[in-house]
Each structure stands twice: as C-alpha cells, then as structure tokens.
Design a protein around this motif. Structure first.
Motif, PDB file in Angstrom:
ATOM      1  N   LYS A  77      72.868  16.900  21.860  1.00 17.89           N
ATOM      2  CA  LYS A  77      73.396  18.116  21.247  1.00 17.89           C
ATOM      3  C   LYS A  77      74.445  17.725  20.222  1.00 17.89           C
ATOM      4  O   LYS A  77      75.406  17.022  20.562  1.00 17.89           O
ATOM      5  CB  LYS A  77      74.073  18.996  22.312  1.00 17.89           C
ATOM      6  N   TYR A 137      79.961  22.617  16.088  1.00 21.86           N
ATOM      7  CA  TYR A 137      78.922  23.454  16.680  1.00 21.86           C
ATOM      8  C   TYR A 137      79.367  23.835  18.085  1.00 21.86           C
ATOM      9  O   TYR A 137      79.312  23.032  19.012  1.00 21.86           O
ATOM     10  CB  TYR A 137      77.583  22.715  16.702  1.00 21.86           C
ATOM     11  N   LEU A 138      79.871  25.073  18.220  1.00 18.99           N
ATOM     12  CA  LEU A 138      80.485  25.482  19.481  1.00 18.99           C
ATOM     13  C   LEU A 138      79.433  25.696  20.557  1.00 18.99           C
ATOM     14  O   LEU A 138      79.673  25.442  21.738  1.00 18.99           O
ATOM     15  CB  LEU A 138      81.301  26.758  19.266  1.00 18.99           C
ATOM     16  N   ARG A 139      78.291  26.187  20.142  1.00 15.40           N
ATOM     17  CA  ARG A 139      77.163  26.349  21.065  1.00 15.40           C
ATOM     18  C   ARG A 139      75.911  26.552  20.225  1.00 15.40           C
ATOM     19  O   ARG A 139      76.007  26.784  19.003  1.00 15.40           O
ATOM     20  CB  ARG A 139      77.373  27.549  22.003  1.00 15.40           C
ATOM     21  N   ALA A 140      74.742  26.473  20.867  1.00 14.11           N
ATOM     22  CA  ALA A 140      73.496  26.674  20.138  1.00 14.11           C
ATOM     23  C   ALA A 140      73.343  28.155  19.788  1.00 14.11           C
ATOM     24  O   ALA A 140      73.704  29.030  20.582  1.00 14.11           O
ATOM     25  CB  ALA A 140      72.308  26.220  20.990  1.00 14.11           C
ATOM     26  N   ARG A 190      71.334  31.494  19.513  1.00 13.96           N
ATOM     27  CA  ARG A 190      70.225  31.987  20.337  1.00 13.96           C
ATOM     28  C   ARG A 190      68.987  32.214  19.481  1.00 13.96           C
ATOM     29  O   ARG A 190      69.075  32.808  18.394  1.00 13.96           O
ATOM     30  CB  ARG A 190      70.617  33.299  21.024  1.00 13.96           C
ATOM     31  N   HIS A 210      78.522  33.440  13.723  1.00 10.42           N
ATOM     32  CA  HIS A 210      78.196  33.999  15.038  1.00 10.42           C
ATOM     33  C   HIS A 210      76.766  34.534  15.013  1.00 10.42           C
ATOM     34  O   HIS A 210      76.172  34.682  13.933  1.00 10.42           O
ATOM     35  CB  HIS A 210      79.189  35.097  15.429  1.00 10.42           C
ATOM     36  N   ASP A 221      82.333  35.485  19.825  1.00 11.60           N
ATOM     37  CA  ASP A 221      81.633  34.414  20.530  1.00 11.60           C
ATOM     38  C   ASP A 221      80.900  33.558  19.495  1.00 11.60           C
ATOM     39  O   ASP A 221      79.673  33.534  19.426  1.00 11.60           O
ATOM     40  CB  ASP A 221      80.642  35.025  21.544  1.00 11.60           C
ATOM     41  N   VAL A 241      79.239  30.640  17.028  1.00 10.10           N
ATOM     42  CA  VAL A 241      78.393  29.470  17.247  1.00 10.10           C
ATOM     43  C   VAL A 241      78.922  28.252  16.490  1.00 10.10           C
ATOM     44  O   VAL A 241      78.634  27.128  16.862  1.00 10.10           O
ATOM     45  CB  VAL A 241      76.921  29.728  16.855  1.00 10.10           C
TER      46      VAL A 241
END
Lengths: 142, 145
Positions: free
Chosen positions: A72, B92-95, B97, B123, B129, B131
């Motif tokens: 990742k 990249y804080l998270r994938a 969606r 986001h 929240d 991304v």
C-alpha cells in the motif's frame, strides 16, 4: 518481475514494460494526448503516475524473491527537474530499504539521458505480508 | 474578485491528461480571499491500480491535486500565468472506495515572487474523512523565455 499484468491505469498511461541489464523493470511511457499537460509538455500528474507505477514494479520485483506481500502506498514526494518533452519517457526505481513492514523506494524518470532525470520520487510503502511469507530467506515454501 | 474563470478553464482542460483521466469542475471559492478550487474525479475502470479490489491507482489523485492546486494559484493571481510544478508530496491516508467520485480541493496559501505554495485534500464523499493530503510548490514562469 511479478507475472501480474500491468493494471488498467498503466494501460491508460500507455505504459509498456522493459528490463534493464540486471532484469529490473523499466516502464516506458509514450508521449501523446493522453499524458499531455500544457502544450508540448507532459502533465506533472502523468509523470507522478509513471514514477509510482515504476516504484510498484521495482518493489514487486524485489518481493518476488521472498514471496509476495500486499503493498500500500503511504506517501510519494515528486521532485520535478525538467519539462517532459515530445519523446518517450522511461522510469525505473531502486529499493532504498526493504523492511518487514515498510519499503522505501526511489524512482526516477528520464528521456534521452538516464543521468539527467526529468523527475525523481521517493515512495514509501506499507507491506502486508502473509504469515507464511514471513519465513527467513532460504526456507522452502511448500 | 479573481479574473480567472475557473469553470471556463476547467472545460478547456477536457483534453490532455486531465481529460483522459476524467477530471472536471466541482466548486470554487467566490469570496475575495478564498483561493481554493475543487475538481472532481469520477470513478472509472481505466483508473484501477489494483484489479483485485477495484481501487483506483494513486496517479490519478496526483493529477487531480496537481490541477486543483494549479487552478488555486491562477485564482489567486487573477489569471492564467504559466508555472511549473517544483515538487508535490501526497500522503495517501486510505484507499478511495471503488465507484466513489473523488473530490480534490486545492488551495494557494502563500504566493511569493517566484514560488507559489499550495496544499490540498481529497475525499470520496465525506470531507471530514479524506483519502489524501498534499503539499507542493510551483515555480512561477513569468518573464521566462
């Protein structure tokens, strides 16, 4: 190199895969409308995308020797050094450090002269290794 | 008020790499000192970086944020003037969606004589929240050959 084909985004960039003398992956991106920024120059985002794909390819290549892991991207820092002109761009990456959980990768993109990159990037990855992949190198995987 | 017409410029960006990725106008600040621009990146299978999960690659988000922050600079300067990206850092804080549109907001928080400093967030539905988070600099090219 992992046997996995290039993902759809790499096809969007028009990327093809080459190998250098050591068998390490080199990505080639043709110049064209799909990667164009201001007239006559590559888009900075396309260069960033190329560098990230090259970083992933180098990391998968390195990980192939010790079993696979999910990777990742955590962050990427791109330094732009020259404008990308109307000719093919190549990109390759070296693994600065391959740890158990983190990989630090350095990617570079160039056009005519590998010693004169148009952009470089540092990319940090989080590695999620499968339990059986955590064995020491040399141990046989059944 | 800025003389830089964000909506009209975003239409002109439909060709080139931004257009191929599918980036379009979303919103922008209209108050005199609101130098921010939001662009939208709709989900598309061509953007996928991980075929197993359907998650888009990180590259399109880099393009989105490069463009949103660039337009924030032109918004602040009042018109389009050429500049070159000096550096861009993306966390990249998270994938993102799958199937969700990613919205990127770029802001020019400091305009120097030679360098514009920018930051932004992306986001996929909830601005609280995000991304991705970006910071970057552009080298102003006015007066260059």
């Amino acid at each position: 190199m992992s046997a996995a084909p290039l993902p759809p985004y790499a096809r969007l960039l028009g990327l093809t895969l080459e190998e250098d003398a050591d068998g390490s992956p080199v990505l080639v991106m043709p110049f064209g409308t799909d990667v164009l920024g201001r007239p006559g120059f590559l888009h900075g985002g396309a260069i960033a995308g190329l560098l990230e794909v090259a970083a992933v390819a180098a990391l998968r290549h390195a990980l192939a020797a010790e079993g696979d892991a999910r990777i990742k991207p955590v962050n990427v820092t791109v330094d732009y050094q020259r404008g990308g002109r109307d000719r093919p761009t190549r990109a390759a990456a070296t693994i600065a450090r391959l740890g158990t959980r983190i990989a630090n990768v350095e990617a570079r993109a160039w056009q005519d002269d590998p010693a004169r990159p148009i952009a470089t990037a540092r990319v940090n990855f989080l590695l999620v290794r499968e339990p059986e992949v955590g064995r020491k190198a040399g141990e046989t995987l059944s | 008020m800025s003389g830089f017409d964000v909506v009209r410029f975003a239409e002109a960006l439909r060709h080139g790499h931004g257009g191929r990725v599918g980036i379009g106008y979303h919103a922008h600040g209209t108050e005199p000192d609101a130098h921010w621009v939001e662009l939208a990146l709709p989900y598309h299978p061509d953007l996928i970086g991980d075929p197993e999960s359907g998650v888009i690659a990180s590259g399109p988000i880099a393009t989105l944020m490069d463009m949103a922050t660039s337009m924030a600079v032109w918004r602040r300067r009042g018109r389009f003037l050429p500049h070159a990206t000096l550096d861009l850092r993306i966390d990249y804080l998270r994938a993102a969606r799958p199937l969700q549109t990613v919205v990127g907001r770029g802001e020019c928080y400091r305009l120097g004589r030679s360098i514009a400093f920018v930051r932004g967030q992306a986001h996929d539905g909830d601005p609280d929240d995000p991304v991705a988070h970006v910071a970057g600099t552009f080298m102003l090219m006015d007066g260059w050959a």
